[in-house]
Motif scaffolding. Structure first.
Motif, short mmCIF file in Angstrom:
data_model
loop_
_atom_site.label_atom_id
_atom_site.label_comp_id
_atom_site.label_asym_id
_atom_site.label_seq_id
_atom_site.Cartn_x
_atom_site.Cartn_y
_atom_site.Cartn_z
N ALA A 13 -16.94 -3.68 16.13
CA ALA A 13 -16.63 -2.43 15.43
C ALA A 13 -17.90 -1.63 15.19
N SER A 14 -17.77 -0.32 15.20
CA SER A 14 -18.88 0.56 14.85
C SER A 14 -18.31 1.92 14.54
N TYR A 15 -19.16 2.77 14.02
CA TYR A 15 -18.75 4.15 13.78
C TYR A 15 -19.66 5.06 14.59
N PHE A 16 -19.21 5.39 15.80
CA PHE A 16 -19.96 6.23 16.72
C PHE A 16 -21.41 5.76 16.87
N GLY A 17 -21.53 4.42 17.04
CA GLY A 17 -22.86 3.87 17.26
C GLY A 17 -23.52 3.30 16.03
N TYR A 18 -22.93 3.51 14.86
CA TYR A 18 -23.51 3.00 13.61
C TYR A 18 -22.66 1.86 13.06
N ALA A 19 -23.29 1.03 12.22
CA ALA A 19 -22.63 -0.08 11.53
C ALA A 19 -21.96 -1.03 12.51
N LYS A 20 -22.66 -1.38 13.57
CA LYS A 20 -22.11 -2.29 14.56
C LYS A 20 -21.96 -3.69 13.99
N GLY A 21 -20.85 -4.35 14.33
CA GLY A 21 -20.64 -5.71 13.86
C GLY A 21 -19.18 -6.04 13.75
N VAL A 22 -18.87 -7.07 12.97
CA VAL A 22 -17.49 -7.50 12.76
C VAL A 22 -16.97 -6.85 11.49
N ALA A 23 -15.90 -6.10 11.62
CA ALA A 23 -15.28 -5.47 10.45
C ALA A 23 -14.15 -6.35 9.94
N ARG A 24 -13.95 -6.33 8.65
CA ARG A 24 -12.80 -7.03 8.06
C ARG A 24 -12.53 -6.44 6.71
N GLY A 25 -11.29 -6.63 6.22
CA GLY A 25 -10.94 -6.17 4.90
C GLY A 25 -11.46 -7.12 3.85
N SER A 31 -5.43 0.58 3.84
CA SER A 31 -4.79 -0.72 4.03
C SER A 31 -5.70 -1.69 4.78
N SER A 32 -6.45 -1.19 5.77
CA SER A 32 -7.38 -2.07 6.49
C SER A 32 -8.56 -2.44 5.61
N THR A 33 -8.91 -1.56 4.67
CA THR A 33 -9.96 -1.88 3.70
C THR A 33 -9.54 -3.03 2.80
N VAL A 34 -8.31 -2.99 2.36
CA VAL A 34 -7.79 -4.04 1.49
C VAL A 34 -7.65 -5.36 2.23
N GLY A 35 -6.96 -5.36 3.37
CA GLY A 35 -6.59 -6.63 4.01
C GLY A 35 -6.69 -6.66 5.51
N GLY A 36 -7.51 -5.80 6.11
CA GLY A 36 -7.63 -5.78 7.56
C GLY A 36 -8.15 -7.09 8.12
N ASN A 37 -7.64 -7.47 9.28
CA ASN A 37 -8.09 -8.69 9.96
C ASN A 37 -9.47 -8.49 10.56
N VAL A 53 0.85 -1.19 0.00
CA VAL A 53 0.00 0.00 0.00
C VAL A 53 0.89 1.24 0.00
N ILE A 54 0.74 2.07 -1.02
CA ILE A 54 1.52 3.30 -1.14
C ILE A 54 0.66 4.43 -0.61
N ASP A 55 1.01 4.99 0.56
CA ASP A 55 0.05 5.89 1.20
C ASP A 55 0.72 6.74 2.29
N THR A 56 -0.06 7.06 3.33
CA THR A 56 0.38 7.99 4.38
C THR A 56 0.94 7.28 5.60
N GLY A 57 1.12 5.97 5.53
CA GLY A 57 1.62 5.22 6.67
C GLY A 57 0.54 4.36 7.29
N VAL A 58 0.83 3.83 8.49
CA VAL A 58 -0.07 2.88 9.14
C VAL A 58 -0.04 3.11 10.65
#
Length: 718
Positions: A239-251, A228-234, A149-154
């Protein structure tokens, strides 16, 4: 009685899949500035032990010979030596020193370093990815594919980069490192995040007094961590976004390995650093390069991403890039590079936010303010004299402790204007109404507001979806308009992924794992020919930049990716490095310009051709002519289990007659190649317009359907 209401909002998503790098020269002829210099590898003098020694000697000899400067006064210095993405070096030079370099042995080309600026939990379900079948199952979730991933770091502490469930043996081809530096030590890498390096010599060369605030691969921006987490995150539970989209996140490829190459800095963003990161990624042995940036206004032979991705393509590395962030206007797309995959941004079938009335009725909407930030027990105010929401002066006459209801508007442009006016008036909240589909990538996010479609929508399973996002850049690419770009569309809006605590990409990893024997062109072909032009209502995908219109291939390419179908496309359109060189030859590029891209004199211009074996067609007609006849020749390879017969089905663009010959392709065995031609005859109408259709090769029995979009467009859109 004024009705009381409560509005529920989420924070602005950090949607960075298509923020992009803009170009600007720095320095002047009288000053020193960084130049990227290409050299001819075939002229490497044997007296030198390394390529870097040759480059350094070339620079030093130029420094000594420069008139008007003493040896000690010259600022000439090597910034980077490049040997994989390109062949040459970056150096700080005066204009006089640059002229000396141009006269040295082995010089090919030089151009100034360029200042640049940056351009995704439910997504995998929306793409119908399931661990028990399809592409995820076939690729074992992308196991052991290495994504650079060519980007701003991790941000290595993010749970997305834990190595739980990863195999404990890193592929032997991996040659990369975990670079220890400020707030980053080698123990932060593991069997998931296997590499992290940084490149900022270009930033420092541009400003010798600069102080790098985070001089390591650690991400302080958030973009690199997110992509990078979008591509291959474990897998991350809870996970949620301030109360929204609760569940298991993965890439998209949760079992892929990740390597971060930090090339973007708060202190500066330079092409020389980007090129160095791609150079190292190729040397390290990555399988996929994910890069969310692009260069505008430069030819292919001066585009660092075009140059580096050619080298990657030669080595079988798939490069995925975004289309850009300049939509919805046509011709704003960059990375229209024939040998990489260009991806448009689309919406998904999810939105957040609701308006709860005093009587308990809930109206679903779209918002970008936190779910846990409630604005409640305030009156809803609608007044015919002020609810146009187009005057700060008029709105300021209201009490600030109200939720203003703004008038229905026909398009997003007027809605955004309303948002700006209400924000400036400092009201407590606002409700906006849009006469069209819900734009779930809308909102300015700095005050409590909600957008409600004229038709009520639901949270998940929104229809229609997907649609082309407003901001996604449209083709054709000014750098090379004769290949249809973008190639495909993937989710780019409302995508939940990791981010730094302080502040679109594709399933290429899974494709590479499922088909390690395929070339980069074959993988691109499989994604393009199986993509869907239909949304979840089985109607043509719409363009949110022009809500009343269906999306053209210039906005979405072949359509929304279908990863499971791409696993077994039936037929593929393959291409070799020489095929791309034949295209460059047809452009009348000089041999030196071609050498800049290929780094090798082993290619030739014996058969120049614009007719690249690409899985799509674009015919551009001159504004001065009334008709156009364009012929294309294509070769397809049967990658099905055995033989099969395919028959052509054509949807002709408006005003065009399309002829396919032969109309039937009969394959006897796997990997057999057969060719066909497409002739497009177009007669211009009084009104110039873009028209589109497709060619679909349908297999007898219905096992496979291989679709290629067609675009006919006037040259004025380029």
């Amino acid at each position: 009685m004024e009705p009381k209401a409560r509005v529920v909002f989420p924070l602005s998503f950090m949607l960075f899949i298509t923020h992009w790098f803009q170009l600007a020269h720095h320095g002047s002829a009288a000053e020193s500035c960084t130049y990227i210099v290409h050299m001819d590898r075939s002229l490497f003098p044997s007296v030198f032990s390394t390529h870097h020694d040759w480059f350094e000697s070339t620079v030093q000899s130029t420094k000594s010979a420069t008139l008007g400067h003493s040896f000690m006064e010259s600022q000439t210095q090597i910034v980077y030596s490049y040997n994989h993405a390109m062949y040459g070096f970056g150096a700080v030079l005066t204009s006089e020193e640059l002229e000396g370099i141009k006269n040295s042995r082995g010089f090919v080309a030089a151009y100034p370093d360029r200042n640049v600026t940056i351009d995704t939990t439910h997504t995998f379900e929306f793409l119908s990815l399931a661990s028990s079948s399809g592409l995820w199952h076939a690729s074992n979730l992308g196991e052991d594919v290495i994504v650079g991933v060519i980007d701003t770091g991790v941000w290595p502490e993010s749970e997305s980069f834990r190595d739980d469930g990863m195999t404990k043996k890193i592929p032997s081809k991996w040659k990369g490192t975990c670079q220890e530096a400020q707030d980053f030590n080698t123990s932060m890498c593991n069997f998931k995040l296997i590499g992290a390096t940084y490149f900022n010599k270009g930033v420092i060369a541009a400003n010798s007094t600069v102080r790098i605030s985070m001089n390591s691969a650690r991400d302080t921006d958030g973009h690199g961590t997110h992509t990078s987490s979008t591509v291959g995150g474990n897998y991350v539970s809870g996970a949620s976004y301030f109360g929204y989209a609760k569940g298991v996140a993965r890439g998209i490829a949760p079992r892929a390995r990740l390597a971060m190459y930090k090339v973007i800095w708060e202190e500066g963003r330079y092409a020389s650093d980007v090129l160095a990161g791609m150079d190292q990624a190729i040397a390290d042995g990555v399988d996929v390069i994910s890069i969310s940036m692009g260069f505008d206004g430069v030819p292919l032979y001066e585009d660092p991403i075009a140059i580096a991705s050619f080298a990657a393509m030669e080595k079988g590395v798939v490069v995925s890039s975004s289309a850009g962030n300049g939509g919805p206007h046509l011709g704003t797309l960059h990375n229209g590079i024939p040998w990489l995959l260009t991806v448009a941004a689309g919406t998904i079938d999810r939105t957040f936010g609701s308006l709860i009335l005093g009587n308990g009725q809930t109206i679903i909407g779209s918002t970008v303010f936190p779910a846990n930030a409630l604005v409640e027990n305030l009156p809803l105010v609608y007044h015919k004299n002020i609810s146009a929401c187009n005057s700060v002066k008029m709105l300021s006459k209201l009490k600030t402790e109200v939720i203003i209801v703004c008038d229905l508007v026909p398009d997003t442009k007027l809605m955004y204007k309303q948002m700006s006016v209400v924000y400036e008036a400092r009201l407590s909240g606002a409700v906006f109404f849009l006469n069209g589909p819900m734009l779930n990538d809308s909102g300015i996010g700095t005050f409590p507001s909600i957008t409600i479609s004229a038709k009520e929508q639901t949270f998940v399973g929104m229809k229609p979806a997907p649609a082309v996002a407003v901001y996604s850049s449209r083709g054709p690419s000014p750098s090379y308009p004769w290949v249809l770009k973008p190639d495909i569309m993937a989710p780019g809006s409302n995508v939940l992924a990791a981010y730094t605590p302080h502040t679109q990409q594709l399933q290429l990893a899974t494709m590479c794992a499922a088909h390690p024997e395929w070339s980069a062109a074959a993988i691109r072909s499989a994604l393009v020919t199986t993509a869907s032009p239909l949304d979840n209502t089985q109607n043509p995908i719409r363009d949110y930049g022009y809500p009343s219109q269906y999306a053209s291939p210039l906005a979405m390419g072949a359509g929304q990716i279908d990863p499971n179908k791409a696993l077994d496309p039936g037929l593929i359109y393959d291409a070799t490095p020489q095929d791309y060189v034949d295209l460059l030859c047809a452009l009348n590029y000089t041999m030196k310009q071609i050498l800049v891209i290929t780094r090798s004199g082993s290619y030739n211009c014996a058969k120049p051709s614009f007719d690249l074996n690409y899985p799509s067609f674009i015919a551009i007609y001159s504004n001065k002519t009334m008709s156009v006849v364009q012929k294309f020749r294509r070769t397809v390879t049967n990658v099905g289990v055995g033989g099969g017969t395919y028959r052509a089905k054509v949807t002709e663009p408006k005003g065009s007659v399309v002829t396919v010959s032969p109309e039937t392709l009969s394959f006897r065995y796997k990997n057999e190649k057969l060719s066909y031609s497409v002739v497009i005859k177009y007669r211009k109408h009084k009104k110039e317009e873009i028209s589109y259709g497709d060619v679909i090769w349908m297999e007898d029995g219905g096992a496979h359907s291989v679709r290629s979009p067609i675009v006919v467009a006037p040259s004025g859109i380029v």
